[in-house]
Design a protein around this motif. Structure first.
Motif, PDB file in Angstrom:
ATOM      1  N   ALA A  58       1.079  -1.240  -0.369  1.00 25.39           N
ATOM      2  CA  ALA A  58      -0.025   0.003   0.470  1.00 25.39           C
ATOM      3  C   ALA A  58       0.313   1.271  -0.118  1.00 25.39           C
ATOM      4  CB  ALA A  58      -1.056  -0.108   1.236  1.00 25.39           C
ATOM      5  N   ALA A  59       0.388   2.663  -0.697  1.00 25.73           N
ATOM      6  CA  ALA A  59       0.750   3.913  -0.296  1.00 25.73           C
ATOM      7  C   ALA A  59      -0.204   4.568   0.121  1.00 25.73           C
ATOM      8  CB  ALA A  59       1.932   4.354  -1.866  1.00 25.73           C
ATOM      9  N   VAL A  60       0.684   6.181   0.562  1.00 26.52           N
ATOM     10  CA  VAL A  60      -0.605   6.486   1.317  1.00 26.52           C
ATOM     11  C   VAL A  60       0.262   8.020   0.903  1.00 26.52           C
ATOM     12  CG1 VAL A  60      -1.803   7.559   3.174  1.00 26.52           C
ATOM     13  CG2 VAL A  60      -1.473   5.043   3.017  1.00 26.52           C
ATOM     14  N   ALA A  61      -0.529   8.689   0.541  1.00 26.50           N
ATOM     15  CA  ALA A  61      -0.564  10.012   0.871  1.00 26.50           C
ATOM     16  C   ALA A  61      -0.630  11.226   1.766  1.00 26.50           C
ATOM     17  CB  ALA A  61      -0.809  10.707  -0.730  1.00 26.50           C
ATOM     18  N   THR A  62       0.347  11.841   2.055  1.00 18.78           N
ATOM     19  CA  THR A  62      -0.405  13.114   3.003  1.00 18.78           C
ATOM     20  C   THR A  62      -0.472  14.254   2.520  1.00 18.78           C
ATOM     21  OG1 THR A  62       1.181  12.072   4.659  1.00 18.78           O
ATOM     22  CG2 THR A  62      -1.119  11.100   4.628  1.00 18.78           C
ATOM     23  N   ALA A  63      -0.252  14.993   3.339  1.00 16.93           N
ATOM     24  CA  ALA A  63      -0.615  16.553   3.227  1.00 16.93           C
ATOM     25  C   ALA A  63      -0.945  17.196   4.580  1.00 16.93           C
ATOM     26  CB  ALA A  63      -1.174  17.092   1.966  1.00 16.93           C
ATOM     27  N   GLY A  64      -0.035  17.377   4.786  1.00 15.93           N
ATOM     28  CA  GLY A  64      -0.578  18.669   6.924  1.00 15.93           C
ATOM     29  C   GLY A  64      -0.785  17.522   8.097  1.00 15.93           C
ATOM     30  N   GLY A  65      -0.743  16.477   7.438  1.00 18.22           N
ATOM     31  CA  GLY A  65      -1.568  15.130   8.073  1.00 18.22           C
ATOM     32  C   GLY A  65      -2.500  14.744   8.016  1.00 18.22           C
ATOM     33  N   VAL A  67      -5.009  11.856   4.860  1.00 17.11           N
ATOM     34  CA  VAL A  67      -4.780  12.119   3.373  1.00 17.11           C
ATOM     35  C   VAL A  67      -5.052  12.275   2.504  1.00 17.11           C
ATOM     36  CG1 VAL A  67      -5.157   9.429   2.633  1.00 17.11           C
ATOM     37  CG2 VAL A  67      -4.806   9.701   5.377  1.00 17.11           C
ATOM     38  N   THR A  68      -4.774  12.500   1.667  1.00 17.59           N
ATOM     39  CA  THR A  68      -4.954  13.162   0.356  1.00 17.59           C
ATOM     40  C   THR A  68      -5.009  11.950  -0.869  1.00 17.59           C
ATOM     41  OG1 THR A  68      -2.568  13.278  -0.652  1.00 17.59           O
ATOM     42  CG2 THR A  68      -4.690  15.241   0.925  1.00 17.59           C
ATOM     43  N   GLY A  69      -4.259  10.554  -0.506  1.00 16.41           N
ATOM     44  CA  GLY A  69      -4.838   9.723  -1.634  1.00 16.41           C
ATOM     45  C   GLY A  69      -4.148   8.433  -1.173  1.00 16.41           C
ATOM     46  N   PHE A  70      -4.672   7.343  -1.400  1.00 15.61           N
ATOM     47  CA  PHE A  70      -4.204   5.785  -1.832  1.00 15.61           C
ATOM     48  C   PHE A  70      -4.079   4.919  -2.720  1.00 15.61           C
ATOM     49  CE2 PHE A  70      -8.164   5.562  -0.593  1.00 15.61           C
ATOM     50  CZ  PHE A  70      -8.968   4.147  -1.135  1.00 15.61           C
ATOM     51  N   ALA A  71      -2.927   4.041  -1.981  1.00 14.57           N
ATOM     52  CA  ALA A  71      -3.835   2.600  -3.805  1.00 14.57           C
ATOM     53  C   ALA A  71      -3.220   1.512  -2.702  1.00 14.57           C
ATOM     54  CB  ALA A  71      -2.039   3.120  -4.978  1.00 14.57           C
ATOM     55  N   GLU A 116      -9.621  17.246  -4.788  1.00 13.99           N
ATOM     56  CA  GLU A 116      -9.147  18.613  -4.242  1.00 13.99           C
ATOM     57  C   GLU A 116      -6.815  18.321  -4.935  1.00 13.99           C
ATOM     58  OE1 GLU A 116      -8.706  17.079  -0.583  1.00 13.99           O
ATOM     59  OE2 GLU A 116     -10.909  17.252  -1.456  1.00 13.99           O
ATOM     60  N   ALA A 117      -6.890  17.171  -4.795  1.00 14.86           N
ATOM     61  CA  ALA A 117      -5.690  16.668  -5.761  1.00 14.86           C
ATOM     62  C   ALA A 117      -6.101  16.524  -7.020  1.00 14.86           C
ATOM     63  CB  ALA A 117      -5.194  16.010  -4.418  1.00 14.86           C
ATOM     64  N   HIS A 118      -6.323  16.093  -7.618  1.00 16.47           N
ATOM     65  CA  HIS A 118      -6.878  15.837  -8.999  1.00 16.47           C
ATOM     66  C   HIS A 118      -5.712  16.910  -9.513  1.00 16.47           C
ATOM     67  CE1 HIS A 118     -11.223  13.274  -8.688  1.00 16.47           C
ATOM     68  NE2 HIS A 118     -10.156  12.768  -8.034  1.00 16.47           N
ATOM     69  N   GLY A 119      -4.987  16.288 -10.831  1.00 14.62           N
ATOM     70  CA  GLY A 119      -4.338  16.987 -11.383  1.00 14.62           C
ATOM     71  C   GLY A 119      -3.385  17.656 -11.187  1.00 14.62           C
ATOM     72  N   THR A 120      -2.579  17.373  -9.978  1.00 16.70           N
ATOM     73  CA  THR A 120      -1.470  17.065  -9.157  1.00 16.70           C
ATOM     74  C   THR A 120       0.048  16.368  -9.414  1.00 16.70           C
ATOM     75  OG1 THR A 120      -1.749  16.210  -7.215  1.00 16.70           O
ATOM     76  CG2 THR A 120      -1.983  18.532  -7.339  1.00 16.70           C
ATOM     77  N   GLY A 121      -0.265  14.615 -10.471  1.00 19.32           N
ATOM     78  CA  GLY A 121       0.669  13.946 -10.486  1.00 19.32           C
ATOM     79  C   GLY A 121       0.281  13.075  -8.993  1.00 19.32           C
ATOM     80  N   LEU A 122      -0.159  13.553  -7.965  1.00 18.19           N
ATOM     81  CA  LEU A 122      -0.458  12.109  -6.811  1.00 18.19           C
ATOM     82  C   LEU A 122      -0.940  10.752  -7.950  1.00 18.19           C
ATOM     83  CD1 LEU A 122       0.213  11.509  -4.031  1.00 18.19           C
ATOM     84  CD2 LEU A 122      -2.622  12.740  -3.713  1.00 18.19           C
ATOM     85  N   GLY A 123      -1.769  10.784  -8.050  1.00 17.33           N
ATOM     86  CA  GLY A 123      -2.240   9.254  -8.610  1.00 17.33           C
ATOM     87  C   GLY A 123      -1.445   8.593  -9.137  1.00 17.33           C
ATOM     88  N   ALA A 124      -0.438   8.974 -10.029  1.00 17.38           N
ATOM     89  CA  ALA A 124       1.197   9.052 -10.850  1.00 17.38           C
ATOM     90  C   ALA A 124       2.082   8.183  -9.726  1.00 17.38           C
ATOM     91  CB  ALA A 124       1.357   9.697 -11.974  1.00 17.38           C
ATOM     92  N   ALA A 125       2.059   9.037  -9.017  1.00 17.85           N
ATOM     93  CA  ALA A 125       3.156   8.951  -7.532  1.00 17.85           C
ATOM     94  C   ALA A 125       2.600   7.996  -6.796  1.00 17.85           C
ATOM     95  CB  ALA A 125       2.943  10.210  -6.708  1.00 17.85           C
ATOM     96  N   LEU A 126       1.705   7.123  -6.541  1.00 18.11           N
ATOM     97  CA  LEU A 126       0.984   6.689  -5.962  1.00 18.11           C
ATOM     98  C   LEU A 126       0.974   5.996  -6.392  1.00 18.11           C
ATOM     99  CD1 LEU A 126      -2.445   8.186  -4.378  1.00 18.11           C
ATOM    100  CD2 LEU A 126      -0.595   6.960  -3.379  1.00 18.11           C
ATOM    101  N   LEU A 127       0.572   5.101  -8.012  1.00 22.18           N
ATOM    102  CA  LEU A 127       1.066   4.345  -8.729  1.00 22.18           C
ATOM    103  C   LEU A 127       1.863   3.583  -8.745  1.00 22.18           C
ATOM    104  CD1 LEU A 127      -1.341   2.105 -10.848  1.00 22.18           C
ATOM    105  CD2 LEU A 127      -0.694   3.933 -12.196  1.00 22.18           C
ATOM    106  N   HIS A 128       3.039   4.591  -9.298  1.00 17.94           N
ATOM    107  CA  HIS A 128       4.000   4.117  -9.619  1.00 17.94           C
ATOM    108  C   HIS A 128       5.192   3.471  -8.086  1.00 17.94           C
ATOM    109  CE1 HIS A 128       8.090   3.904 -10.707  1.00 17.94           C
ATOM    110  NE2 HIS A 128       9.179   4.653  -9.662  1.00 17.94           N
TER     111      HIS A 128
END
Length: 190
Positions: A58-65, A67-71, A116-128
């Motif tokens: 699993a991968a988790v994206a966080t901003a300022g504590g 969660v903004t995304g996960f895979a 609110e995080a769409h279009g920031t490259g976050l999806g690609a980073a989580l996928l990778h």
């Protein structure tokens, strides 16, 4: 604020459960998924079981504590499952391709990014983050052909659609990862 993406062990997921549930609810409320809030609760319960699967990552994206995304992903069993949409996938690909392309490969199960995080490259980073470490490059996923933004992300990052429509009302399609050795046999869009 820039999000930090990191892989997390199955045992660490419980610390992110509320945030994952929130992102899931907001990401999958819109078409084509149209999930109600109870779907997010069901996913949170399923995630605890999924974390026990062989090869789970699993991968988790966080901003300022927050969660903004996960895979999440895991290794598809050598005996291809028949529950959920697996039976339809096997019907579309046939037994030879199902075994050769999907069994033993890393299966990306969920990828969600807060609206609110769409279009920031976050999806690609989580996928990778969940697929990059796979040594033989054998990765696959299943999504809806109606999930246009998701398909654009996958195709932009090198995933290829398998030219075999998955039967059923959900209009699902299988995609092979950018380093999957069978992707040239997949047909479909590049």
């Amino acid at each position: 604020m820039t999000a930090e993406v990191r892989t997390v062990e199955a045992g660490e997921l419980n610390r992110y459960t509320d945030g994952i549930r929130d992102v899931y609810a907001r990401a999958f409320a819109a078409p084509p998924w149209n999930e109600d809030p109870a779907g997010a609760d069901s996913y949170a319960e399923r995630l605890a079981r999924d974390a026990l699967r062989p090869g789970f990552t699993a991968a988790v994206a966080t901003a300022g504590g927050t969660v903004t995304g996960f895979a999440t992903a895991w290794i598809t069993p050598e005996v291809f499952p028949s529950d959920r949409s697996y039976g339809q996938v096997a019907e579309a690909l046939g037994p030879r391709r199902t075994q050769a392309w999907l069994c033993g490969a890393l299966e990306v199960n969920e990828l969600a990014v807060a609206p609110e995080a769409h279009g920031t490259g976050l999806g690609a980073a989580l996928l990778h983050a969940v697929t990059g470490p796979v040594p033989d490059g054998r990765c696959w996923l299943l999504t809806s052909v109606r999930a246009e933004a998701a398909l654009r992300l996958y195709e932009r990052t090198g995933w290829r659609r398998v030219d075999a429509p998955v039967p059923g009302a959900a209009a699902l399609v299988v995609l092979l990862g950018p380093r999957h050795p069978r992707r040239t046999e997949a047909g479909g869009r590049r």
